[in-house]
Scaffold this motif. Sequence first.
Motif, PDB file in Angstrom:
ATOM      1  N   GLY A 196      35.777 -10.694  16.653  1.00 41.58           N
ATOM      2  CA  GLY A 196      34.222 -11.228  16.747  1.00 41.58           C
ATOM      3  C   GLY A 196      33.234 -10.463  16.642  1.00 41.58           C
ATOM      4  O   GLY A 196      32.387 -10.730  15.753  1.00 41.58           O
TER       5      GLY A 196
ATOM      6  N   ASP B 205      33.359 -10.055  12.636  1.00 38.35           N
ATOM      7  CA  ASP B 205      32.786 -11.258  12.062  1.00 38.35           C
ATOM      8  C   ASP B 205      31.325 -11.062  12.289  1.00 38.35           C
ATOM      9  O   ASP B 205      30.329 -11.648  11.461  1.00 38.35           O
ATOM     10  CB  ASP B 205      33.070 -12.236  12.946  1.00 38.35           C
ATOM     11  CG  ASP B 205      34.596 -12.760  12.385  1.00 38.35           C
ATOM     12  OD1 ASP B 205      35.171 -12.198  11.429  1.00 38.35           O
ATOM     13  OD2 ASP B 205      34.939 -13.659  13.359  1.00 38.35           O
ATOM     14  N   LEU B 206      30.663 -10.259  13.187  1.00 43.07           N
ATOM     15  CA  LEU B 206      29.175  -9.941  13.098  1.00 43.07           C
ATOM     16  C   LEU B 206      28.886  -8.910  12.374  1.00 43.07           C
ATOM     17  O   LEU B 206      27.490  -8.858  12.077  1.00 43.07           O
ATOM     18  CB  LEU B 206      28.937  -9.654  14.658  1.00 43.07           C
ATOM     19  CG  LEU B 206      28.961 -10.761  15.780  1.00 43.07           C
ATOM     20  CD1 LEU B 206      28.320 -10.047  16.862  1.00 43.07           C
ATOM     21  CD2 LEU B 206      27.950 -11.907  15.294  1.00 43.07           C
TER      22      LEU B 206
ATOM     23  N   GLU C  15      20.088  -5.838  19.598  1.00 41.42           N
ATOM     24  CA  GLU C  15      19.815  -7.052  19.023  1.00 41.42           C
ATOM     25  C   GLU C  15      20.565  -8.224  19.421  1.00 41.42           C
ATOM     26  O   GLU C  15      20.248  -9.219  19.492  1.00 41.42           O
ATOM     27  CB  GLU C  15      19.279  -6.881  17.644  1.00 41.42           C
ATOM     28  CG  GLU C  15      18.134  -6.010  17.386  1.00 41.42           C
ATOM     29  CD  GLU C  15      17.913  -5.800  15.905  1.00 41.42           C
ATOM     30  OE1 GLU C  15      18.343  -6.575  14.908  1.00 41.42           O
ATOM     31  OE2 GLU C  15      17.263  -4.725  15.721  1.00 41.42           O
ATOM     32  N   LEU C  16      21.895  -8.004  18.991  1.00 40.10           N
ATOM     33  CA  LEU C  16      22.817  -9.188  19.063  1.00 40.10           C
ATOM     34  C   LEU C  16      23.700  -9.116  20.659  1.00 40.10           C
ATOM     35  O   LEU C  16      24.776  -9.936  20.692  1.00 40.10           O
ATOM     36  CB  LEU C  16      23.765  -8.944  18.123  1.00 40.10           C
ATOM     37  CG  LEU C  16      23.565  -8.896  16.484  1.00 40.10           C
ATOM     38  CD1 LEU C  16      24.393  -8.613  15.639  1.00 40.10           C
ATOM     39  CD2 LEU C  16      22.922 -10.468  16.543  1.00 40.10           C
ATOM     40  N   ARG C  17      22.966  -8.413  21.551  1.00 41.39           N
ATOM     41  CA  ARG C  17      23.649  -8.351  22.828  1.00 41.39           C
ATOM     42  C   ARG C  17      24.097  -9.807  23.318  1.00 41.39           C
ATOM     43  O   ARG C  17      25.108 -10.017  24.069  1.00 41.39           O
ATOM     44  CB  ARG C  17      22.852  -7.608  23.815  1.00 41.39           C
ATOM     45  CG  ARG C  17      21.357  -8.135  24.194  1.00 41.39           C
ATOM     46  CD  ARG C  17      20.805  -7.433  25.088  1.00 41.39           C
ATOM     47  NE  ARG C  17      19.623  -7.976  25.705  1.00 41.39           N
ATOM     48  CZ  ARG C  17      18.362  -8.065  25.000  1.00 41.39           C
ATOM     49  NH1 ARG C  17      18.379  -7.665  23.714  1.00 41.39           N
ATOM     50  NH2 ARG C  17      17.381  -8.652  25.562  1.00 41.39           N
ATOM     51  N   ARG C  18      23.289 -10.774  23.394  1.00 42.67           N
ATOM     52  CA  ARG C  18      23.650 -12.156  23.955  1.00 42.67           C
ATOM     53  C   ARG C  18      25.079 -12.681  23.256  1.00 42.67           C
ATOM     54  O   ARG C  18      25.743 -13.104  23.919  1.00 42.67           O
ATOM     55  CB  ARG C  18      22.397 -12.949  24.072  1.00 42.67           C
ATOM     56  CG  ARG C  18      21.449 -12.671  24.813  1.00 42.67           C
ATOM     57  CD  ARG C  18      20.067 -13.994  24.952  1.00 42.67           C
ATOM     58  NE  ARG C  18      19.261 -13.476  25.897  1.00 42.67           N
ATOM     59  CZ  ARG C  18      18.112 -12.802  25.677  1.00 42.67           C
ATOM     60  NH1 ARG C  18      18.095 -12.514  24.333  1.00 42.67           N
ATOM     61  NH2 ARG C  18      17.200 -12.572  26.599  1.00 42.67           N
ATOM     62  N   ARG C  19      24.894 -12.256  22.092  1.00 43.22           N
ATOM     63  CA  ARG C  19      25.977 -12.912  21.338  1.00 43.22           C
ATOM     64  C   ARG C  19      27.276 -12.064  21.545  1.00 43.22           C
ATOM     65  O   ARG C  19      28.400 -12.609  21.712  1.00 43.22           O
ATOM     66  CB  ARG C  19      25.717 -12.894  19.631  1.00 43.22           C
ATOM     67  CG  ARG C  19      27.019 -13.386  18.865  1.00 43.22           C
ATOM     68  CD  ARG C  19      27.159 -15.137  19.129  1.00 43.22           C
ATOM     69  NE  ARG C  19      28.345 -15.526  18.579  1.00 43.22           N
ATOM     70  CZ  ARG C  19      29.284 -15.989  19.177  1.00 43.22           C
ATOM     71  NH1 ARG C  19      29.044 -16.540  20.333  1.00 43.22           N
ATOM     72  NH2 ARG C  19      30.642 -16.571  18.560  1.00 43.22           N
ATOM     73  N   ILE C  20      27.148 -10.823  21.586  1.00 42.35           N
ATOM     74  CA  ILE C  20      28.375 -10.172  21.976  1.00 42.35           C
ATOM     75  C   ILE C  20      28.758 -10.252  23.328  1.00 42.35           C
ATOM     76  O   ILE C  20      30.188 -10.406  23.521  1.00 42.35           O
ATOM     77  CB  ILE C  20      27.810  -8.457  21.755  1.00 42.35           C
ATOM     78  CG1 ILE C  20      27.671  -8.318  20.299  1.00 42.35           C
ATOM     79  CG2 ILE C  20      29.115  -7.695  22.516  1.00 42.35           C
ATOM     80  CD1 ILE C  20      27.002  -6.779  20.101  1.00 42.35           C
TER      81      ILE C  20
ATOM     82  N   ALA D 239      28.508 -13.080  24.980  1.00 40.22           N
ATOM     83  CA  ALA D 239      29.301 -14.490  24.795  1.00 40.22           C
ATOM     84  C   ALA D 239      30.643 -14.243  24.239  1.00 40.22           C
ATOM     85  O   ALA D 239      31.454 -14.936  24.685  1.00 40.22           O
ATOM     86  CB  ALA D 239      28.322 -15.402  24.060  1.00 40.22           C
ATOM     87  N   LEU D 240      30.757 -13.528  23.078  1.00 39.47           N
ATOM     88  CA  LEU D 240      32.180 -13.179  22.537  1.00 39.47           C
ATOM     89  C   LEU D 240      33.206 -12.619  23.692  1.00 39.47           C
ATOM     90  O   LEU D 240      34.415 -13.019  23.623  1.00 39.47           O
ATOM     91  CB  LEU D 240      31.817 -12.247  21.425  1.00 39.47           C
ATOM     92  CG  LEU D 240      31.351 -12.786  20.165  1.00 39.47           C
ATOM     93  CD1 LEU D 240      31.070 -11.730  19.242  1.00 39.47           C
ATOM     94  CD2 LEU D 240      32.294 -13.760  19.625  1.00 39.47           C
TER      95      LEU D 240
ATOM     96  N   GLU E 117      34.216 -15.201  26.166  1.00 41.08           N
ATOM     97  CA  GLU E 117      35.169 -16.021  25.606  1.00 41.08           C
ATOM     98  C   GLU E 117      36.402 -15.470  25.272  1.00 41.08           C
ATOM     99  O   GLU E 117      37.354 -16.228  25.314  1.00 41.08           O
ATOM    100  CB  GLU E 117      34.571 -16.316  24.032  1.00 41.08           C
ATOM    101  CG  GLU E 117      33.422 -17.203  24.060  1.00 41.08           C
ATOM    102  CD  GLU E 117      32.738 -17.527  22.508  1.00 41.08           C
ATOM    103  OE1 GLU E 117      33.338 -17.224  21.694  1.00 41.08           O
ATOM    104  OE2 GLU E 117      31.460 -17.985  22.770  1.00 41.08           O
TER     105      GLU E 117
END
Length: 127
Positions: free
Chosen positions: A54, A57-58, A86-91, A93-94, A97
């Motif tokens: 993941g 992929d980022l 900056e991408l902490r919320r997405r990280i 979530a990954l 998951e």
Amino acid sequence: VEAGLTKAEVRECSRRLGLSTWDKPQLACLSSRFPYGTTITPERLAQVDRLEEGLHDLGFRQLRVRWHDEVARVEIDEPDLPRALELRRRIVALGKEAGFRYVTLDLAGFRSGSLNEGLVALRRPPA
């Protein structure tokens, strides 16, 4: 080996052939993501692999996910740390998951063999 090529020569040949993997960072075995003495299971390996994929992929290239039970300690190349924040919320979530309860970003950045740091501390003679 049979062709007598060095790693640098293989990379150069790959680059000339236009292969997208010509400069891909070398990867250590997934088992190197676990502290010494940890029982390594297919589920745990998949957990680490899923989060690392993941992150790739980022767009992060040099990284390791270190497994610490419910905690994923993410090591990313130092220059990429601001982008990771900056991408902490997405990280996060990954990581969730992938099955981690907590996802941490190691502010020291990517370090090959960082799990060995604890071993060095254990070998130091008492002061």
